[in-house]
Design an enzyme around this catalytic site. Structure first.
Site, PDB file in Angstrom:
ATOM      1  CB  CYS A 176     105.006 -67.488 -52.723  1.00 45.59           C
ATOM      2  SG  CYS A 176     102.910 -67.048 -51.732  1.00 45.59           S
ATOM      3  CG  HIS A 194     102.962 -67.009 -57.229  1.00 49.24           C
ATOM      4  ND1 HIS A 194     104.257 -67.842 -57.057  1.00 49.24           N
ATOM      5  CD2 HIS A 194     102.654 -67.023 -56.045  1.00 49.24           C
ATOM      6  CE1 HIS A 194     104.168 -68.548 -55.937  1.00 49.24           C
ATOM      7  NE2 HIS A 194     102.879 -67.989 -56.062  1.00 49.24           N
TER       8      HIS A 194
END
Length: 513
Positions: free
Chosen positions: A357, A458
């Site tokens: 991310c 994630h």
């Protein structure tokens, strides 16, 4: 952000009245173990056949999970990681109503405010205090919605429930308990000492009506012979009138469960003694660091959390740049700590780097934030290890994933949670390729030599097959770890722990309808 926004919601008239009993756990301080106790009670009562739902009006954490619902049909939302774990303990899907107000710190004085899964904006601490009372209608509406579908609501307070200077703006402790007519149990932490002072001090600070709402107290994280505590319990009850509802011993398996927020990282150093070493810089605004939990659980992997002031170890095989709530600020931190030099030297020497991310964004050439969404407007040079550029802005992307990763052939679960778009030639060489209903969907980027990689996803290492595939690529030995089974086993053990220490029948009877 404005100091006095128009918030487009009203408390709705729920067509179904609340049927659930409500039990609220408030603490004498932060980190007394409320979140784990709520998770344990949720699983224990669920195993008894009850429909149970967790609730925390306001949570402050950069560890979050994507929900399947949102404020509007078709939307996704987000809630704190602790409430996601509690929902799992109830064997229920995550809902924005379990944590209607989520605060995601972006600096020491500013945070992103998320209301029922949707971003309200960036607020200073003082401005948020003025905003809070306006959020109470949404908080109560969410509580009623959950209560209409459940037999029991297990509600978690925040911090200490007796902070009088915060009472006027309270939406998550005694003000909520009184507005929603909840029975309150006070939780104190024996491991830090001062249990009598904490409980009796809290009793002295509460108003008479608030004291009467308290059904008793629980002493958590207790070590030793419970009989030693008997005189203290007698005096606490004599002075307060509150019943001793139980002593809960130290729960050794707590480390197997996802941590609520970055405070847990203060206790982390090097974990495991495996042959593969992963180094993770402990960024100042680190987010969703539970991405690393499955790797840390692997017997062949050693995860080192690199604290500020320490260099990244030269013997690291892989450096992982985790998520962050303030990408540019944490890029500045990387450089201030000299970690950028360590990372570049690591790559020159043939080491591997993974960015997740915000960590993926940092690996590129530049990160721009023209609107000042995560801090002052501007741009920052990235590490230049991937040929990509990122612009922070637009709507937050919230996606729950359950796909097949084509290159590994493995089923993969995870989620996306970010603001901003990434472009550049580096995307032509993706790290991951998802099978999206028969169509190939590339995700992330990878360097030409395959040693630097990153993506927005994630949670991908929680998938056993994909984790094993990736570890094989980077030189770790195979293992038989079933990570999701490990989580389930820890939740059941936590429920057993609560069953042994507490009278659940009594707590059920004391909970208010």
């Amino acid at each position: 952000m404005t100091d006095d926004p128009t918030i487009a919601f009203q408390r709705l008239k729920n067509p179904h009245p609340r049927r659930a009993r409500g039990l609220m756990l408030q603490g004498t301080a932060s980190d007394v173990g409320k979140s784990l106790l709520v998770a344990g009670l949720c699983r224990a009562y669920t195993r008894r056949g009850l429909v149970v739902r967790p609730f925390k009006a306001q949570n402050m954490s950069n560890n979050a999970a994507v929900t399947l619902d949102g404020e509007h049909p078709g939307q996704r939302g987000e809630i704190g990681r602790a409430q996601a774990l509690q929902a799992r303990a109830c064997k229920a899907p995550c809902s924005v109503h379990m944590n209607p107000v989520l605060l995601k710190p972006e600096s020491d004085i500013d945070c992103q405010v998320v209301l029922r899964g949707q971003v309200l904006g960036r607020w200073s601490a003082s401005a948020y205090q003025r905003l809070k009372p306006k959020l109470m209608p949404a908080v109560l509406d969410s509580l009623e919605r959950l209560g209409a579908e459940a037999d029991l609501l297990v509600v978690e307070g925040a911090g200490c429930g007796a902070e009088r200077y915060l009472r006027a703006q309270d939406i998550t402790n005694m003000a909520l308990a009184e507005a929603a007519d909840l029975a309150v149990c006070i939780v104190a932490d024996e491991s830090r000492g001062g249990v009598m002072a904490a409980l009796l001090g809290m009793h002295g600070l509460l108003d008479p009506s608030e004291r009467q709402r308290v059904i008793g107290y629980i002493v958590n994280k207790f070590r030793g012979d419970p009989r030693v505590f008997d005189p203290a319990a007698e005096e606490i009850t004599a002075r307060s009138g509150w019943a001793n509802l139980g002593l809960v011993g130290w729960f050794d398996a707590a480390g197997r469960l996802p941590a609520e927020d970055s405070l847990a990282l203060e206790k982390k150093g090097a974990g495991g003694s495996g042959v593969l070493t992963l180094a993770v810089p402990r960024l100042s605004r680190i987010a969703n660091f539970d991405d690393l939990d499955p790797l840390a659980a692997e017997p062949g992997v050693r995860v080192i959390w690199v604290a500020p002031g320490q260099p990244i170890p030269r013997d690291a095989d892989v450096i992982v740049l985790p998520g962050s709530k303030a990408t540019r600020a944490d890029l500045a931190m990387l450089r201030a700590e000299g970690w950028d030099i360590d990372i570049l030297a690591h790559v020159r020497q043939g080491g591997r780097v993974v960015g997740l991310c915000a960590g993926f964004q940092m690996l590129g050439k530049v990160v721009r934030d023209p609107q000042g969404i995560e801090g002052p407007p501007g741009e920052s040079a990235g590490l230049g290890l991937l040929d990509i550029e990122t612009v922070i802005g637009g709507e937050k992307r919230l996606v729950d994933l359950a796909v097949t990763e084509r290159r590994s052939g493995c089923a993969l679960t995870g989620y996306e949670m970010h603001m901003g778009t990434t472009q550049g030639p580096g995307l032509a060489r993706p790290w991951l390729v998802f099978d999206d209903h028969g169509a190939a969907r590339p995700q992330g980027a990878c360097s030409a030599d395959g040693r630097v990689m990153g993506a927005y996803v994630h949670g991908i290492f929680a998938a056993d097959g994909f984790r094993a595939h990736w570890l094989g690529q980077v030189g770790a030995p195979p293992s038989s770890l079933l990570f999701e089974d490990r989580i389930e086993g820890a939740l059941d053990a936590l429920a057993d722990h609560c069953e042994a220490a507490l009278d659940l029948d009594r707590l059920w009877e004391l909970a208010r309808r």
